[in-house]
Design an enzyme around this catalytic site. Structure first.
Site, PDB file in Angstrom:
ATOM      1  N   PHE A  11      66.145  21.204  69.722  1.00 16.48           N
ATOM      2  CA  PHE A  11      66.195  19.919  69.738  1.00 16.48           C
ATOM      3  C   PHE A  11      65.448  18.719  70.245  1.00 16.48           C
ATOM      4  O   PHE A  11      64.444  18.043  70.595  1.00 16.48           O
ATOM      5  CB  PHE A  11      67.148  19.968  68.858  1.00 16.48           C
ATOM      6  CG  PHE A  11      67.281  17.968  68.344  1.00 16.48           C
ATOM      7  CD1 PHE A  11      66.168  17.513  68.077  1.00 16.48           C
ATOM      8  CD2 PHE A  11      68.867  17.922  68.576  1.00 16.48           C
ATOM      9  CE1 PHE A  11      66.349  16.172  66.973  1.00 16.48           C
ATOM     10  CE2 PHE A  11      68.932  15.752  68.500  1.00 16.48           C
ATOM     11  CZ  PHE A  11      67.092  15.509  68.034  1.00 16.48           C
ATOM     12  N   ILE A  12      66.902  18.888  71.459  1.00 17.26           N
ATOM     13  CA  ILE A  12      66.130  18.383  72.726  1.00 17.26           C
ATOM     14  C   ILE A  12      65.355  18.878  73.711  1.00 17.26           C
ATOM     15  O   ILE A  12      64.782  17.710  74.067  1.00 17.26           O
ATOM     16  CB  ILE A  12      67.246  18.352  74.144  1.00 17.26           C
ATOM     17  CG1 ILE A  12      69.063  17.819  72.544  1.00 17.26           C
ATOM     18  CG2 ILE A  12      67.177  16.952  74.866  1.00 17.26           C
ATOM     19  CD1 ILE A  12      70.563  17.527  73.334  1.00 17.26           C
ATOM     20  N   ASN A  32      65.220  31.608  74.089  1.00 17.80           N
ATOM     21  CA  ASN A  32      64.911  32.820  73.618  1.00 17.80           C
ATOM     22  C   ASN A  32      64.593  33.489  72.550  1.00 17.80           C
ATOM     23  O   ASN A  32      65.390  33.903  71.735  1.00 17.80           O
ATOM     24  CB  ASN A  32      66.488  34.192  74.192  1.00 17.80           C
ATOM     25  CG  ASN A  32      67.567  33.406  73.627  1.00 17.80           C
ATOM     26  OD1 ASN A  32      67.260  32.362  73.489  1.00 17.80           O
ATOM     27  ND2 ASN A  32      68.653  33.913  73.980  1.00 17.80           N
ATOM     28  N   GLY A  36      66.568  28.052  69.861  1.00 18.60           N
ATOM     29  CA  GLY A  36      65.444  27.467  69.159  1.00 18.60           C
ATOM     30  C   GLY A  36      64.061  28.061  68.637  1.00 18.60           C
ATOM     31  O   GLY A  36      64.811  28.948  68.573  1.00 18.60           O
ATOM     32  N   LEU A  76      69.297  23.855  79.802  1.00 21.32           N
ATOM     33  CA  LEU A  76      69.881  23.146  78.482  1.00 21.32           C
ATOM     34  C   LEU A  76      70.077  23.831  77.799  1.00 21.32           C
ATOM     35  O   LEU A  76      70.719  24.098  76.688  1.00 21.32           O
ATOM     36  CB  LEU A  76      68.917  22.344  77.734  1.00 21.32           C
ATOM     37  CG  LEU A  76      68.390  21.127  77.889  1.00 21.32           C
ATOM     38  CD1 LEU A  76      67.570  20.715  78.900  1.00 21.32           C
ATOM     39  CD2 LEU A  76      67.763  20.494  76.430  1.00 21.32           C
ATOM     40  N   TYR A 149      84.055  26.544  73.433  1.00 18.40           N
ATOM     41  CA  TYR A 149      82.445  25.637  73.815  1.00 18.40           C
ATOM     42  C   TYR A 149      83.339  24.663  75.432  1.00 18.40           C
ATOM     43  O   TYR A 149      82.079  24.425  76.333  1.00 18.40           O
ATOM     44  CB  TYR A 149      81.921  25.298  72.649  1.00 18.40           C
ATOM     45  CG  TYR A 149      80.565  24.445  73.477  1.00 18.40           C
ATOM     46  CD1 TYR A 149      79.355  25.019  73.705  1.00 18.40           C
ATOM     47  CD2 TYR A 149      80.731  22.614  73.171  1.00 18.40           C
ATOM     48  CE1 TYR A 149      78.405  24.071  73.856  1.00 18.40           C
ATOM     49  CE2 TYR A 149      79.023  22.209  73.516  1.00 18.40           C
ATOM     50  CZ  TYR A 149      77.958  23.311  74.256  1.00 18.40           C
ATOM     51  OH  TYR A 149      76.608  22.281  74.092  1.00 18.40           O
ATOM     52  N   LYS A 153      81.664  24.606  79.173  1.00 17.33           N
ATOM     53  CA  LYS A 153      81.040  24.309  79.977  1.00 17.33           C
ATOM     54  C   LYS A 153      81.532  23.216  81.118  1.00 17.33           C
ATOM     55  O   LYS A 153      81.147  22.577  81.971  1.00 17.33           O
ATOM     56  CB  LYS A 153      80.041  22.887  79.152  1.00 17.33           C
ATOM     57  CG  LYS A 153      79.141  23.365  77.947  1.00 17.33           C
ATOM     58  CD  LYS A 153      78.224  23.246  78.453  1.00 17.33           C
ATOM     59  CE  LYS A 153      77.020  23.068  77.300  1.00 17.33           C
ATOM     60  NZ  LYS A 153      75.998  24.064  78.095  1.00 17.33           N
TER      61      LYS A 153
END
Ligand code: UDP
Length: 327
Positions: A11-12, A32, A36, A76, A149, A153
């Site tokens: 999306f981004i 991949n 997405g 991203l 997550y 990160k």
């Protein structure tokens, strides 16, 4: 300049690639296609400045080859969405840590530049308003997979800073709830969910009591900020909060979506353990301190307020329905 965008078919990624192509740059999109989708980037096919590579950031040979040929990487690629992370713990860690390490190692090897996309999730459950880049973080127990997550990160950020200390040109951006048209609802994110529910007059599902607070940022405002940041020198090793700081509770958000979509949906409340899993811990409040980025850029690129933002998503979804009906 020639940019490599990992996770570019998300999306981004779509909005970032569009901006870079509009500005006349060359872009290679590596994805991949796990989160997405080609649907996001097929519109760029035919543009001579654009190339799509289906592949994985965990593939170090491929990453080396692509990084060698570019000037800068926007990293991203990541597993996204609380629900998707809960169902894909190992993949989340592998993509997060191995993927980011590959990118940083290649960037270091070939003397390139990278922007690492992180998340406000790294603050964990710290209750403080607003959240500043210098704040301590607070995570839950290891047995609560919800925190995977955040931990992953955070490691990416540690890696970025460690590489910067070795002389690599790397910067971290912490994005706060980034939303807009085209965002998929199947990763469980709140605004795409609420809008879909509202336009179909289905119950709008508020999890918990709805008192949890978030700030929603329009994706084009995020991309414009990041684009400006790209060309600033001397910020290697830095971390920046990126987001709008207009705060809203989730129950207020449900009311607002209902109003903007002119919907007759009832608003219903669902306990967290039903929505996610047993013992799920939500983040109570998440508001960014954006002083650092605004001071650096000398401008606030966040000009879309929450109501305008919801209107854009609602309009996009109604248009999609209309196009489907006409087909
Ligand atoms: N949420 C909700 N209903 C939904 C989806 C999410 O009430 O249908 C809540 C969720 O529990 C959280 C907030 O909305 O409190 C934002 O959720 P999201 O997954 O979009 O982002 P994050 O929790 O990472 O901020």
């Amino acid at each position: 300049m020639n940019f490599l965008v990992t996770g570019g078919a998300g999306f981004i990624g779509y909005y970032l690639i569009k901006k870079l192509l509009d500005e006349g740059y060359q872009v290679v999109c590596l994805d991949n296609l796990s989160t997405g989708s080609l649907e996001n980037v097929n519109c760029f096919i035919g543009n001579n400045n654009y190339k799509f590579i289906q592949g994985d950031v965990k593939d170090s040979e491929l990453v080396n080859k692509l990084v060698k040929d570019c000037d800068m990487v926007y990293h991203l690629a990541s597993v996204v969405g609380v629900k998707r992370v809960l169902g894909n713990i190992i993949e989340t860690i592998k993509t997060g840590i191995l993927g980011t390490e590959n990118v940083l190692e290649s960037v270091s090897r070939y003397g390139k530049k990278v922007m690492i996309f992180s998340t406000s999730e790294v603050y964990g459950k710290l209750i403080k308003k607003p959240l500043n880049e210098e704040d301590d973080v607070l995570y839950g127990r290891i047995h609560k997979s919800r925190w995977v997550y955040a931990y992953t990160k955070a490691i990416d950020e540690f890696l970025s800073i460690a590489y910067a200390e070795k002389g690599v040109d790397t910067v971290v951006v912490r994005l706060f709830n980034t939303v807009g048209p085209r965002q998929k609802m199947n990763y469980g994110m709140v605004l795409p969910n609420f809008v879909q529910q509202a336009i179909h007059n289905l119950p709008i599902t508020v999890y918990g009591k709805g008192t949890q607070i978030r700030c929603f940022s329009y994706v084009e405002d995020v991309v414009n900020t990041i684009y400006e940041l790209t060309f600033i020198k001397g910020i290697s090793g830095e971390v920046f909060n990126i987001g709008n700081n207009e705060a809203v509770s989730i129950s207020e958000l449900a009311e607002l979506v209902k109003k903007v979509a002119n919907s007759s949906s009832p608003i219903i409340y669902i306990p967290y353990e039903e929505a996610y899993n047993k013992g799920f811990e939500d983040i109570k409040i998440r508001v960014p301190d954006v002083t650092k980025i605004h001071t650096l850029l000398g401008k606030n690129y966040f000009k879309t307020n929450l109501e305008q933002l919801i209107q854009k998503i609602v309009d996009y979804n109604y248009q999609k329905i209309q196009m489907k009906n006409q087909a």
